[in-house]
Scaffold this motif. Structure first.
Motif, PDB file in Angstrom:
ATOM      1  N   VAL A  12       0.838  -1.203   0.000  1.00 48.89           N
ATOM      2  CA  VAL A  12       0.000   0.000   0.000  1.00 48.89           C
ATOM      3  C   VAL A  12       0.870   1.249   0.000  1.00 48.89           C
ATOM      4  O   VAL A  12       0.588   2.225  -0.703  1.00 48.89           O
ATOM      5  CB  VAL A  12      -0.948  -0.012   1.219  1.00 48.89           C
ATOM      6  N   SER A  17      -2.191   3.567  -2.879  1.00 46.54           N
ATOM      7  CA  SER A  17      -3.609   3.330  -3.157  1.00 46.54           C
ATOM      8  C   SER A  17      -3.985   1.954  -2.637  1.00 46.54           C
ATOM      9  O   SER A  17      -3.316   0.966  -2.958  1.00 46.54           O
ATOM     10  CB  SER A  17      -3.874   3.410  -4.664  1.00 46.54           C
ATOM     11  N   ILE A  18      -5.056   1.900  -1.855  1.00 46.71           N
ATOM     12  CA  ILE A  18      -5.494   0.602  -1.335  1.00 46.71           C
ATOM     13  C   ILE A  18      -6.047  -0.264  -2.458  1.00 46.71           C
ATOM     14  O   ILE A  18      -5.788  -1.470  -2.527  1.00 46.71           O
ATOM     15  CB  ILE A  18      -6.547   0.798  -0.226  1.00 46.71           C
ATOM     16  N   SER A  19      -6.772   0.339  -3.383  1.00 51.56           N
ATOM     17  CA  SER A  19      -7.354  -0.450  -4.480  1.00 51.56           C
ATOM     18  C   SER A  19      -6.258  -1.024  -5.377  1.00 51.56           C
ATOM     19  O   SER A  19      -6.326  -2.196  -5.785  1.00 51.56           O
ATOM     20  CB  SER A  19      -8.322   0.402  -5.293  1.00 51.56           C
ATOM     21  N   ALA A  22      -4.499  -3.762  -3.453  1.00 56.45           N
ATOM     22  CA  ALA A  22      -5.355  -4.955  -3.350  1.00 56.45           C
ATOM     23  C   ALA A  22      -5.302  -5.763  -4.640  1.00 56.45           C
ATOM     24  O   ALA A  22      -5.235  -6.998  -4.615  1.00 56.45           O
ATOM     25  CB  ALA A  22      -6.782  -4.529  -3.038  1.00 56.45           C
ATOM     26  N   GLN A  23      -5.296  -5.075  -5.765  1.00 54.57           N
ATOM     27  CA  GLN A  23      -5.210  -5.763  -7.050  1.00 54.57           C
ATOM     28  C   GLN A  23      -3.858  -6.463  -7.183  1.00 54.57           C
ATOM     29  O   GLN A  23      -3.779  -7.608  -7.652  1.00 54.57           O
ATOM     30  CB  GLN A  23      -5.392  -4.756  -8.185  1.00 54.57           C
ATOM     31  N   SER A  28      -9.340  -8.600  -1.902  1.00 52.34           N
ATOM     32  CA  SER A  28     -10.428  -7.635  -2.068  1.00 52.34           C
ATOM     33  C   SER A  28     -10.051  -6.369  -1.313  1.00 52.34           C
ATOM     34  O   SER A  28      -9.314  -6.400  -0.322  1.00 52.34           O
ATOM     35  CB  SER A  28     -11.737  -8.203  -1.526  1.00 52.34           C
ATOM     36  N   GLN A  29     -10.567  -5.248  -1.803  1.00 53.10           N
ATOM     37  CA  GLN A  29     -10.252  -3.976  -1.154  1.00 53.10           C
ATOM     38  C   GLN A  29     -10.735  -3.937   0.298  1.00 53.10           C
ATOM     39  O   GLN A  29      -9.997  -3.474   1.176  1.00 53.10           O
ATOM     40  CB  GLN A  29     -10.849  -2.828  -1.966  1.00 53.10           C
ATOM     41  N   SER A  33      -8.253  -3.245   3.497  1.00 58.69           N
ATOM     42  CA  SER A  33      -8.535  -2.110   4.391  1.00 58.69           C
ATOM     43  C   SER A  33      -8.661  -2.575   5.831  1.00 58.69           C
ATOM     44  O   SER A  33      -8.156  -1.922   6.764  1.00 58.69           O
ATOM     45  CB  SER A  33      -9.817  -1.394   3.951  1.00 58.69           C
TER      46      SER A  33
END
Length: 293
Positions: A12, A17-19, A22-23, A28-29, A33
């Motif tokens: 991260v 960016s968390i999204s 995550a990818q 999953s986001q 989180s």
């Protein structure tokens, strides 16, 4: 604090960016989180400042990034060496400052890698204070340092090379006409000195324990950049001989100190350290080259 979560945290921090992280992590986001929130709750600190488009690190987050990298490097190194324990392969981590002694280390590294092609050598350049921290944290197998080393913390082998201290200056300086430099020559000069604790103590002793009475205008941890300051006329660098080219078209020259000040060098490692097979072979080669039983 789980190793897995530290890897999530670094991803991260890198992606901002968390999204995106995550990818990258195939999570999953919401799951990522939640993991980050639990890490912050476990530590009792805020690691991220969450913005609309990207997230950034708090001061505590920056600190954890640096420590997490060291922790994961140690974990990966240990795992790799354990997996490869039955054969002579894997990684050897060696730290050293700028010194002629590193040529012996290069020679031994070549011998090891010729005999054991799956061995990899990783060199870290830094001063004695930085090397000690990395040795203590298990991030280095060996360090090349100026003697005396801490004999309560480290095992050591004295190396045959000795470095000579002197003054690096512009060849147009009036001091360049001298064969040697004495302490009185340095009075009033703008001096550039190493920031290493041990080196400062050695130079202070040579100057009669009154280093603070001299005009120190800059410090360095590796000499090349300090030589650029000398070339530009910022000052005179107290340094070791042979590390900066002073021949040919160089505008610099070196003069040794009188009385002579020598740096005796040793290779050190943590006491009771359990070496990988590759590191054991390296140590055996050091002893063989130095004809130590």
């Amino acid at each position: 604090m789980e190793i897995r979560v530290l890897r999530y945290f670094l991803a991260v921090a890198q992606e901002e960016s968390i999204s995106a992280a995550a990818q990258l992590l195939h999570l999953s986001q919401p799951t990522l989180s939640r993991q980050l929130k639990e890490l912050e709750e476990e530590l009792g600190i805020i690691l991220f400042i969450r913005g609309n488009r990207k997230i950034s690190l708090t001061e505590e987050g920056v600190y954890l990034v640096n420590r997490a990298k060291e922790i994961l490097s140690l974990v990966d190194k240990t795992t790799l060496n354990l997996k490869e324990a039955e054969v002579v392969s894997g990684d050897i981590y060696i730290g050293g400052g700028e010194s002629k002694a590193m040529r012996l280390i290069a020679k031994i590294s070549k011998e090891i890698m010729d005999e054991y092609p799956e061995v990899r050598i990783h060199l870290y350049s830094g001063n004695a204070d930085e090397l000690a921290e990395k040795l203590d944290n298990g991030l280095l197998d060996f360090g090349i340092v100026i003697d005396p080393s801490d004999k309560q913390k480290y095992d050591a082998i004295r190396l045959p090379d000795r470095d000579i201290w002197g003054l690096l200056m512009q060849d147009s300086s009036s001091l360049a006409k001298k064969d040697v430099i004495v302490s009185s020559d340095l009075k009033g000069l703008p001096l550039i000195v190493s920031r290493q604790t041990h080196v400062a103590n050695e130079l202070s002793n040579w100057l009669g324990n009154n280093l603070e009475q001299y005009n120190i205008v800059a410090t360095y941890n590796l000499l090349y950049n300090a030589s650029l300051l000398v070339s530009e006329g910022v000052g005179y660098a107290l340094c070791l001989y042979g590390l900066i080219n002073t021949t040919g078209e160089s505008d610099l020259c070196f003069r040794p100190l009188e009385p002579s000040l020598e740096a005796k060098l040793t290779i050190v490692w943590k006491k009771n350290q359990i070496h990988s097979n590759a590191a054991k072979k390296f140590l055996e080669s050091v002893r063989s080259n130095l004809k130590i039983e």
